[in-house]
Design a protein around this motif. Structure first.
Motif, PDB file in Angstrom:
ATOM      1  N   ILE A  69       0.838  -1.198   0.000  1.00  0.00           N
ATOM      2  CA  ILE A  69       0.000   0.000   0.000  1.00  0.00           C
ATOM      3  C   ILE A  69       0.875   1.251   0.000  1.00  0.00           C
ATOM      4  O   ILE A  69       1.823   1.362   0.776  1.00  0.00           O
ATOM      5  CB  ILE A  69      -0.940   0.006   1.214  1.00  0.00           C
ATOM      6  CG1 ILE A  69      -1.854  -1.229   1.182  1.00  0.00           C
ATOM      7  CG2 ILE A  69      -1.776   1.281   1.240  1.00  0.00           C
ATOM      8  CD1 ILE A  69      -2.728  -1.384   2.409  1.00  0.00           C
ATOM      9  N   ASP A  70       0.536   2.192  -0.857  1.00  0.00           N
ATOM     10  CA  ASP A  70       1.232   3.476  -0.949  1.00  0.00           C
ATOM     11  C   ASP A  70       0.230   4.567  -0.584  1.00  0.00           C
ATOM     12  O   ASP A  70      -0.760   4.778  -1.280  1.00  0.00           O
ATOM     13  CB  ASP A  70       1.770   3.677  -2.362  1.00  0.00           C
ATOM     14  CG  ASP A  70       2.644   4.924  -2.480  1.00  0.00           C
ATOM     15  OD1 ASP A  70       2.626   5.752  -1.548  1.00  0.00           O
ATOM     16  OD2 ASP A  70       3.328   5.065  -3.508  1.00  0.00           O
ATOM     17  N   TRP A  71       0.472   5.237   0.528  1.00  0.00           N
ATOM     18  CA  TRP A  71      -0.466   6.237   1.035  1.00  0.00           C
ATOM     19  C   TRP A  71      -0.171   7.645   0.511  1.00  0.00           C
ATOM     20  O   TRP A  71      -0.930   8.576   0.787  1.00  0.00           O
ATOM     21  CB  TRP A  71      -0.427   6.258   2.566  1.00  0.00           C
ATOM     22  CG  TRP A  71      -0.800   4.962   3.194  1.00  0.00           C
ATOM     23  CD1 TRP A  71       0.051   4.022   3.677  1.00  0.00           C
ATOM     24  CD2 TRP A  71      -2.122   4.452   3.397  1.00  0.00           C
ATOM     25  NE1 TRP A  71      -0.657   2.939   4.178  1.00  0.00           N
ATOM     26  CE2 TRP A  71      -1.994   3.185   4.015  1.00  0.00           C
ATOM     27  CE3 TRP A  71      -3.409   4.941   3.117  1.00  0.00           C
ATOM     28  CZ2 TRP A  71      -3.086   2.407   4.355  1.00  0.00           C
ATOM     29  CZ3 TRP A  71      -4.501   4.173   3.453  1.00  0.00           C
ATOM     30  CH2 TRP A  71      -4.340   2.918   4.062  1.00  0.00           C
ATOM     31  N   ARG A  72       0.913   7.813  -0.223  1.00  0.00           N
ATOM     32  CA  ARG A  72       1.341   9.163  -0.581  1.00  0.00           C
ATOM     33  C   ARG A  72       0.314   9.918  -1.407  1.00  0.00           C
ATOM     34  O   ARG A  72       0.148  11.132  -1.258  1.00  0.00           O
ATOM     35  CB  ARG A  72       2.679   9.094  -1.336  1.00  0.00           C
ATOM     36  CG  ARG A  72       3.862   8.728  -0.442  1.00  0.00           C
ATOM     37  CD  ARG A  72       5.132   8.526  -1.245  1.00  0.00           C
ATOM     38  NE  ARG A  72       5.006   7.372  -2.153  1.00  0.00           N
ATOM     39  CZ  ARG A  72       5.984   6.958  -2.947  1.00  0.00           C
ATOM     40  NH1 ARG A  72       7.145   7.583  -2.957  1.00  0.00           N
ATOM     41  NH2 ARG A  72       5.805   5.904  -3.726  1.00  0.00           N
ATOM     42  N   GLU A  73      -0.408   9.211  -2.263  1.00  0.00           N
ATOM     43  CA  GLU A  73      -1.373   9.890  -3.133  1.00  0.00           C
ATOM     44  C   GLU A  73      -2.542  10.485  -2.358  1.00  0.00           C
ATOM     45  O   GLU A  73      -3.252  11.362  -2.866  1.00  0.00           O
ATOM     46  CB  GLU A  73      -1.904   8.921  -4.180  1.00  0.00           C
ATOM     47  CG  GLU A  73      -2.709   7.774  -3.605  1.00  0.00           C
ATOM     48  CD  GLU A  73      -3.130   6.768  -4.667  1.00  0.00           C
ATOM     49  OE1 GLU A  73      -4.281   6.286  -4.557  1.00  0.00           O
ATOM     50  OE2 GLU A  73      -2.344   6.481  -5.579  1.00  0.00           O
ATOM     51  N   LEU A  74      -2.758  10.036  -1.115  1.00  0.00           N
ATOM     52  CA  LEU A  74      -3.856  10.576  -0.308  1.00  0.00           C
ATOM     53  C   LEU A  74      -3.477  11.853   0.423  1.00  0.00           C
ATOM     54  O   LEU A  74      -4.340  12.526   0.987  1.00  0.00           O
ATOM     55  CB  LEU A  74      -4.330   9.525   0.705  1.00  0.00           C
ATOM     56  CG  LEU A  74      -4.934   8.246   0.133  1.00  0.00           C
ATOM     57  CD1 LEU A  74      -5.422   7.334   1.243  1.00  0.00           C
ATOM     58  CD2 LEU A  74      -6.087   8.564  -0.818  1.00  0.00           C
ATOM     59  N   GLY A  75      -2.185  12.182   0.447  1.00  0.00           N
ATOM     60  CA  GLY A  75      -1.748  13.402   1.108  1.00  0.00           C
ATOM     61  C   GLY A  75      -2.073  13.420   2.598  1.00  0.00           C
ATOM     62  O   GLY A  75      -2.568  14.429   3.126  1.00  0.00           O
ATOM     63  N   LEU A  76      -1.806  12.329   3.274  1.00  0.00           N
ATOM     64  CA  LEU A  76      -2.101  12.241   4.706  1.00  0.00           C
ATOM     65  C   LEU A  76      -1.312  13.292   5.483  1.00  0.00           C
ATOM     66  O   LEU A  76      -0.176  13.623   5.142  1.00  0.00           O
ATOM     67  CB  LEU A  76      -1.761  10.848   5.231  1.00  0.00           C
ATOM     68  CG  LEU A  76      -2.481   9.672   4.552  1.00  0.00           C
ATOM     69  CD1 LEU A  76      -2.053   8.362   5.189  1.00  0.00           C
ATOM     70  CD2 LEU A  76      -3.994   9.836   4.621  1.00  0.00           C
ATOM     71  N   HIS A  77      -1.913  13.785   6.560  1.00  0.00           N
ATOM     72  CA  HIS A  77      -1.292  14.858   7.346  1.00  0.00           C
ATOM     73  C   HIS A  77      -0.519  14.340   8.561  1.00  0.00           C
ATOM     74  O   HIS A  77      -0.042  15.139   9.374  1.00  0.00           O
ATOM     75  CB  HIS A  77      -2.362  15.850   7.801  1.00  0.00           C
ATOM     76  CG  HIS A  77      -3.061  16.539   6.662  1.00  0.00           C
ATOM     77  ND1 HIS A  77      -2.409  17.363   5.771  1.00  0.00           N
ATOM     78  CD2 HIS A  77      -4.355  16.489   6.260  1.00  0.00           C
ATOM     79  CE1 HIS A  77      -3.271  17.817   4.877  1.00  0.00           C
ATOM     80  NE2 HIS A  77      -4.464  17.292   5.144  1.00  0.00           N
ATOM     81  N   GLY A  78      -0.400  13.048   8.696  1.00  0.00           N
ATOM     82  CA  GLY A  78       0.354  12.478   9.804  1.00  0.00           C
ATOM     83  C   GLY A  78       1.014  11.186   9.381  1.00  0.00           C
ATOM     84  O   GLY A  78       0.763  10.668   8.284  1.00  0.00           O
ATOM     85  N   PRO A  79       1.845  10.621  10.237  1.00  0.00           N
ATOM     86  CA  PRO A  79       2.546   9.381   9.907  1.00  0.00           C
ATOM     87  C   PRO A  79       1.606   8.180   9.898  1.00  0.00           C
ATOM     88  O   PRO A  79       0.562   8.176  10.562  1.00  0.00           O
ATOM     89  CB  PRO A  79       3.583   9.264  11.025  1.00  0.00           C
ATOM     90  CG  PRO A  79       2.941   9.969  12.184  1.00  0.00           C
ATOM     91  CD  PRO A  79       2.188  11.112  11.584  1.00  0.00           C
ATOM     92  N   VAL A  80       1.997   7.152   9.151  1.00  0.00           N
ATOM     93  CA  VAL A  80       1.263   5.885   9.120  1.00  0.00           C
ATOM     94  C   VAL A  80       1.974   4.932  10.084  1.00  0.00           C
ATOM     95  O   VAL A  80       3.131   4.560   9.862  1.00  0.00           O
ATOM     96  CB  VAL A  80       1.229   5.298   7.694  1.00  0.00           C
ATOM     97  CG1 VAL A  80       0.477   3.968   7.695  1.00  0.00           C
ATOM     98  CG2 VAL A  80       0.579   6.284   6.733  1.00  0.00           C
ATOM     99  N   ILE A  81       1.292   4.559  11.160  1.00  0.00           N
ATOM    100  CA  ILE A  81       1.902   3.780  12.236  1.00  0.00           C
ATOM    101  C   ILE A  81       0.999   2.601  12.575  1.00  0.00           C
ATOM    102  O   ILE A  81      -0.224   2.686  12.458  1.00  0.00           O
ATOM    103  CB  ILE A  81       2.099   4.630  13.519  1.00  0.00           C
ATOM    104  CG1 ILE A  81       2.632   6.018  13.194  1.00  0.00           C
ATOM    105  CG2 ILE A  81       3.049   3.946  14.495  1.00  0.00           C
ATOM    106  CD1 ILE A  81       2.710   6.925  14.404  1.00  0.00           C
ATOM    107  N   ASP A  82       1.592   1.505  13.012  1.00  0.00           N
ATOM    108  CA  ASP A  82       0.788   0.353  13.408  1.00  0.00           C
ATOM    109  C   ASP A  82       1.455  -0.360  14.577  1.00  0.00           C
ATOM    110  O   ASP A  82       2.609  -0.080  14.926  1.00  0.00           O
ATOM    111  CB  ASP A  82       0.614  -0.606  12.232  1.00  0.00           C
ATOM    112  CG  ASP A  82      -0.545  -1.581  12.425  1.00  0.00           C
ATOM    113  OD1 ASP A  82      -1.267  -1.475  13.439  1.00  0.00           O
ATOM    114  OD2 ASP A  82      -0.721  -2.459  11.558  1.00  0.00           O
ATOM    115  N   LYS A  83       0.712  -1.290  15.140  1.00  0.00           N
ATOM    116  CA  LYS A  83       1.177  -2.101  16.259  1.00  0.00           C
ATOM    117  C   LYS A  83       0.785  -3.546  15.997  1.00  0.00           C
ATOM    118  O   LYS A  83      -0.233  -3.834  15.348  1.00  0.00           O
ATOM    119  CB  LYS A  83       0.538  -1.599  17.553  1.00  0.00           C
ATOM    120  CG  LYS A  83       0.460  -2.599  18.703  1.00  0.00           C
ATOM    121  CD  LYS A  83      -0.923  -3.262  18.753  1.00  0.00           C
ATOM    122  CE  LYS A  83      -0.999  -4.318  19.836  1.00  0.00           C
ATOM    123  NZ  LYS A  83      -2.251  -5.119  19.732  1.00  0.00           N
TER     124      LYS A  83
END
Length: 446
Positions: A69-83
């Motif tokens: 998954i590439d989230w860059r095209e959505l222009g997210l305003h924060g980091p992508v983090i998981d646990k």
């Protein structure tokens, strides 16, 4: 390089090149390699292990065997983090952690699993909520991660496709316990979600997946090293699983407890402490807090203002669940038809708990699977579970059983009593956070 030559090299204890591993994993994904060769590979790795370079190559090959998954095209305003957690009893951390982190500015695309053996599964807990869809379409998943900040779902068919076949063969060839294969399975799926940082909760104790504290530490160290080698900053917490983490164990019961903590109806306790520790590491690793003190302050604000609880409710509604889940939680979730309080034959202090046995009691009540594909009774389980150090007498039971029938309750009561060791003197509970291991990308080990 032919598959049999790759197998020969690993059988003889040789290190495999990244190219050889990539070719073999690609063959697993597109089914050019059969189950017999997959089993031979798994056994060769189980017997001979892998060095760090091999383990990184295997993890990245599994990650790249499906969609990344590439989230860059959505222009997210924060980091992508998981646990990710290695699994435990009463471990409902994800339902609190995901919305809590989202309320602090992160985006959490959490891919979760079902219960395995005595351990509960996040997907099973969420399916206790009527209408909740653990397998939404990709557009819905991405929209919720963008707009709400969190979506907790099951593994999609396009992620880490080679892992499905490799794990299925490992399960029937006595090779599940290989650390390089465990790490590649966990990280292959997680890193396919395009993460900026990952935090691992590796359990230690009588209810843990790994059999010894030494094995748990070895797994945590391997995960940190391999994820770091694959380019993802990762922190691993070694946390205690010598007793039930929440005050309950069972799908709907744990969801109720998670909602109670999110809404402030229940305060404190081991579940909240572990969740806060994991959340703190996530905010620091994701660059949302300068240090751990700043992270804790931000987390406490998100919890006290109700923002974390609101994110949970929006996620549930966005995935097909009821819009009023917070206010209506008691009516929304299923209830077992009967309860039975389990008392001890004599007073005393809880000295030790066989946590795995309590998990299996929940499974046998119907709250887990005795066979693959079996249905689950989301209503059954244990509540008010005693903790190590508690004084047990006529006022304080060992647990309350939620069951489908009198016979089920009586059988579970015998199992619960057998799981507790009482003594005459009070004891201190085990340390909750045993250690924290951080990759160089998040500031080194502590």
């Amino acid at each position: 390089m032919l598959p049999q030559e790759i197998l020969r090299a690993k059988r003889d204890g040789q290190a495999l090149s990244a190219e050889a591993i990539e070719r073999f994993v690609a063959g697993i994904a597109d089914e050019r390699i059969g189950d017999g060769q997959i089993g031979a590979f798994a056994m060769a790795v189980y017997l001979n292990g892998m060095n760090d370079d091999e383990a990184v190559a295997l993890t990245m090959a599994i990650r790249d065997s499906g969609e990344v998954i590439d989230w860059r095209e959505l222009g997210l305003h924060g980091p992508v983090i998981d646990k990710h957690s290695t699994g435990g009893v009463g471990d409902v951390v994800s339902l609190i952690l995901g919305p809590w982190i989202a309320a602090c500015g992160a985006h959490v695309p959490m891919i979760s699993g079902r219960g395995l053996g005595h351990t509960g599964g996040t997907m099973d807990k969420l399916e206790a909520i009527p209408g909740y869809d653990v397998a939404p379409d990709n557009a819905t998943f991405r929209r919720l991660v963008q707009d709400v900040g969190v979506a907790i779902i099951g593994q999609t068919g396009n992620l880490a496709t080679a892992d499905k076949r490799l794990y299925a063969v490992r399960d029937v060839t006595a090779t599940v316990e290989s650390i390089p294969l465990i790490v590649a399975s966990i990280l292959g799926k997680k890193l396919a979600c395009g993460l900026d940082a990952l935090v691992m909760d590796v359990k230690v104790g009588s209810g843990a997946f790994m059999p010894t504290p030494e094995a748990s530490r070895a797994l945590a160290e391997a995960i940190v090293n391999v994820a770091d080698g694959a380019g993802t900053p990762t922190t691993a917490l070694l946390t205690d699983m010598n007793q039930v983490l929440a005050r309950s164990a069972g799908n709907a019961l744990e969801v109720r407890e998670a909602v109670a903590l999110l809404t402030g109806q229940q305060r404190g306790g081991r579940l909240l402490d572990v969740t806060r520790a994991l959340a703190t590491e996530m905010l620091v690793a994701g660059g949302l807090a300068a240090d751990r003190d700043a992270a804790i302050a931000r987390l406490d604000d998100a919890l006290s203002t109700g923002d974390a609880a609101e994110r949970f409710e929006r996620m549930v509604a966005g995935l097909g669940g009821p819009a009023n889940v917070l206010a209506d939680i008691e009516h929304v979730l299923p209830h077992a038809p009967m309860t039975q309080t389990v008392t001890s034959d004599r007073p005393g202090y809880v000295q030790a708990i066989d946590t795995r046995a309590l998990g299996m009691a929940v499974v046998e009540l119907g709250g887990g699977r005795l066979t693959a594909g079996a249905s689950i009774d989301h209503a059954v389980g244990l509540s008010h579970v005693a903790e190590i150090g508690d004084a047990i007498d006529g006022e304080r039971p060992l647990a309350v059983i939620h069951a489908r029938s009198e016979n089920d309750a009586q059988r579970a009561a015998r199992q619960v009593r057998a799981a507790f060791t009482l003594g005459e003197s009070p004891v201190s509970p085990p340390t909750l956070i045993r250690d924290v291991l951080r990759s160089a990308r998040v500031g080194g080990n502590a």
